[in-house]
Design an enzyme around this catalytic site. Sequence first.
Site, PDB file in Angstrom:
ATOM      1  N   GLY A 215       4.136  10.119 -16.422  1.00 12.55           N
ATOM      2  CA  GLY A 215       4.456   9.604 -15.089  1.00 12.55           C
ATOM      3  C   GLY A 215       3.400   8.719 -14.481  1.00 12.55           C
ATOM      4  O   GLY A 215       3.581   8.216 -13.369  1.00 12.55           O
TER       5      GLY A 215
ATOM      6  N   ILE B 195      -4.738  15.060   3.858  1.00 15.86           N
ATOM      7  CA  ILE B 195      -4.643  13.840   4.678  1.00 15.86           C
ATOM      8  C   ILE B 195      -4.304  14.218   6.118  1.00 15.86           C
ATOM      9  O   ILE B 195      -4.891  13.684   7.070  1.00 15.86           O
ATOM     10  CB  ILE B 195      -3.594  12.876   4.080  1.00 15.86           C
ATOM     11  CG1 ILE B 195      -3.998  12.512   2.637  1.00 15.86           C
ATOM     12  CG2 ILE B 195      -3.473  11.626   4.932  1.00 15.86           C
ATOM     13  CD1 ILE B 195      -3.017  11.602   1.908  1.00 15.86           C
TER      14      ILE B 195
ATOM     15  N   TYR C 140       8.375  12.357  -7.997  1.00 16.00           N
ATOM     16  CA  TYR C 140       7.609  12.285  -6.745  1.00 16.00           C
ATOM     17  C   TYR C 140       7.859  10.940  -6.058  1.00 16.00           C
ATOM     18  O   TYR C 140       8.268  10.884  -4.885  1.00 16.00           O
ATOM     19  CB  TYR C 140       6.117  12.485  -7.046  1.00 16.00           C
ATOM     20  CG  TYR C 140       5.225  12.092  -5.896  1.00 16.00           C
ATOM     21  CD1 TYR C 140       5.377  12.683  -4.644  1.00 16.00           C
ATOM     22  CD2 TYR C 140       4.234  11.121  -6.055  1.00 16.00           C
ATOM     23  CE1 TYR C 140       4.571  12.311  -3.577  1.00 16.00           C
ATOM     24  CE2 TYR C 140       3.424  10.753  -5.005  1.00 16.00           C
ATOM     25  CZ  TYR C 140       3.592  11.345  -3.764  1.00 16.00           C
ATOM     26  OH  TYR C 140       2.804  10.959  -2.715  1.00 16.00           O
TER      27      TYR C 140
ATOM     28  N   ARG D 185      -6.844   2.640 -10.346  1.00 15.65           N
ATOM     29  CA  ARG D 185      -6.275   3.008  -9.048  1.00 15.65           C
ATOM     30  C   ARG D 185      -7.109   2.381  -7.931  1.00 15.65           C
ATOM     31  O   ARG D 185      -8.273   2.017  -8.123  1.00 15.65           O
ATOM     32  CB  ARG D 185      -6.294   4.541  -8.854  1.00 15.65           C
ATOM     33  CG  ARG D 185      -5.383   5.306  -9.806  1.00 15.65           C
ATOM     34  CD  ARG D 185      -3.922   5.116  -9.452  1.00 15.65           C
ATOM     35  NE  ARG D 185      -3.028   5.849 -10.341  1.00 15.65           N
ATOM     36  CZ  ARG D 185      -2.572   5.382 -11.506  1.00 15.65           C
ATOM     37  NH1 ARG D 185      -2.948   4.181 -11.939  1.00 15.65           N
ATOM     38  NH2 ARG D 185      -1.741   6.093 -12.231  1.00 15.65           N
TER      39      ARG D 185
HETATM   40  N1  UDP Z   1      -6.978  11.580 -13.855  1.00 18.17           N
HETATM   41  C1  UDP Z   1      -7.797  11.903 -14.916  1.00 18.17           C
HETATM   42  N2  UDP Z   1      -8.396  13.144 -14.928  1.00 18.17           N
HETATM   43  C2  UDP Z   1      -8.199  14.054 -13.933  1.00 18.17           C
HETATM   44  C3  UDP Z   1      -7.366  13.720 -12.862  1.00 18.17           C
HETATM   45  C4  UDP Z   1      -6.762  12.473 -12.850  1.00 18.17           C
HETATM   46  O1  UDP Z   1      -7.989  11.091 -15.835  1.00 18.17           O
HETATM   47  O2  UDP Z   1      -8.757  15.167 -14.008  1.00 18.17           O
HETATM   48  C5  UDP Z   1      -6.384  10.227 -13.783  1.00 18.17           C
HETATM   49  C6  UDP Z   1      -4.876  10.213 -13.596  1.00 18.17           C
HETATM   50  O3  UDP Z   1      -4.227  10.262 -14.849  1.00 18.17           O
HETATM   51  C7  UDP Z   1      -4.682   8.904 -12.852  1.00 18.17           C
HETATM   52  C8  UDP Z   1      -5.949   8.760 -12.018  1.00 18.17           C
HETATM   53  O4  UDP Z   1      -6.914   9.612 -12.641  1.00 18.17           O
HETATM   54  O5  UDP Z   1      -4.636   7.832 -13.776  1.00 18.17           O
HETATM   55  C9  UDP Z   1      -5.772   9.193 -10.584  1.00 18.17           C
HETATM   56  O6  UDP Z   1      -5.122  10.450 -10.596  1.00 18.17           O
HETATM   57  P1  UDP Z   1      -4.981  11.345  -9.310  1.00 18.17           P
HETATM   58  O7  UDP Z   1      -4.291  12.605  -9.742  1.00 18.17           O
HETATM   59  O8  UDP Z   1      -6.316  11.494  -8.645  1.00 18.17           O
HETATM   60  O9  UDP Z   1      -4.072  10.505  -8.315  1.00 18.17           O
HETATM   61  P2  UDP Z   1      -2.619   9.815  -8.525  1.00 18.17           P
HETATM   62  O10 UDP Z   1      -2.904   8.396  -8.952  1.00 18.17           O
HETATM   63  O11 UDP Z   1      -1.845  10.610  -9.519  1.00 18.17           O
HETATM   64  O12 UDP Z   1      -2.021   9.894  -7.163  1.00 18.17           O
END
Ligand code: UDP
Length: 323
Positions: A278, A12, A141, A219
């Site tokens: 988490g 970012i 976090y 998300r």
């Molecule tokens: N996620 C997933 N597979 C991956 C990476 C992430 O299913 O290889 C899911 C993760 O559990 C969350 C969403 O995708 O529900 C977004 O995760 P990311 O790590 O990109 O961002 P975060 O929301 O943790 O900041």
Amino acid sequence: MNILVTGGAGYIGSVCVEELLNAGHRVTVFDNLTEGHRSAVDARAQFVPGCLSDAILVKQTLQDAKADAILHFAANALVGESMTNPAKYFRNNVASGLNLLDAAVECGTRKIVFSSTCATYGPPDRVPMTEDLPQRPINPYGESKLMFEKILQWYQQIHGLEFVAFRYFNAAGASEKFGEHHRIETHLIPNVLKVALGQTAQCEIYGMDYPTPDGTCIRDYIHIRDLAQAHLLGLATGRTGFYNLGNGDGYSVRQVIETCERITGKKIPAVEKPRRPGDPPRLVAAADKALRELGWQPKFPKLDDIVATAWEWHQQHPDGYPD
Ligand code: UDP
């Protein structure tokens, strides 16, 4: 303005530095390169390698930069990692961050713009989420970022250090020059695009049993350049407080994978895995406050455009940055 950007070699930060320079600001980047990359620092910026834990160097750098304002991105930002190594998050995100705030007070820096996160809310009572929702993080976090938000409020009240804290939803996409490259990639979109690039055979879905229509987490994905623009607006004198940055649209993990398939034209197999500790089921922003008060106008709100710019960058940089 003269601006010190901590974490300006990260994903970012690198795009924000680019946008600051394009807008005519002078930028000094301070980064320890544990997460960031030297080649992600725009060539027009000054670069100072260093760690926020080094209070003397932090103060010296701020003085040398003659900074009017600080953009503070440097932090650890992985939900999953924070669940196994909480000390890393409290030490780096909170304790070391204090060195920056104390230097800012000593040097008379007017303002700090802070990267906070929707993870400070925890699972919300309702979506879209407004800034006034209770903050009950469910991972270290989010807790570390919430602690720093509170510290900022006290520093503003006691020392007059103005702050804006942006609660990011899911940053994604790329500029023409800079994109997302983590040495250990845990984020959804880059991991899914790795399959499209032929670097991995399949992507993983963490949890299929969430209370969402298709059972996967939802998300709100926001383009990195839109995120950067908000920071420029947040620098204005007198702007202070907390702002959500998202598009107000929620996409499930499955929908993200489908979008990536459509944009790349590749089949992307996915395997189902257990939930990642988490992770709240659904995080979607109401960013009306940023639109109204900052005059923020996202230019790339569509997931298709976000994924398309990420795909473009990953095709140009299949192995990410060289360093
Ligand atoms: N996620 C997933 N597979 C991956 C990476 C992430 O299913 O290889 C899911 C993760 O559990 C969350 C969403 O995708 O529900 C977004 O995760 P990311 O790590 O990109 O961002 P975060 O929301 O943790 O900041």
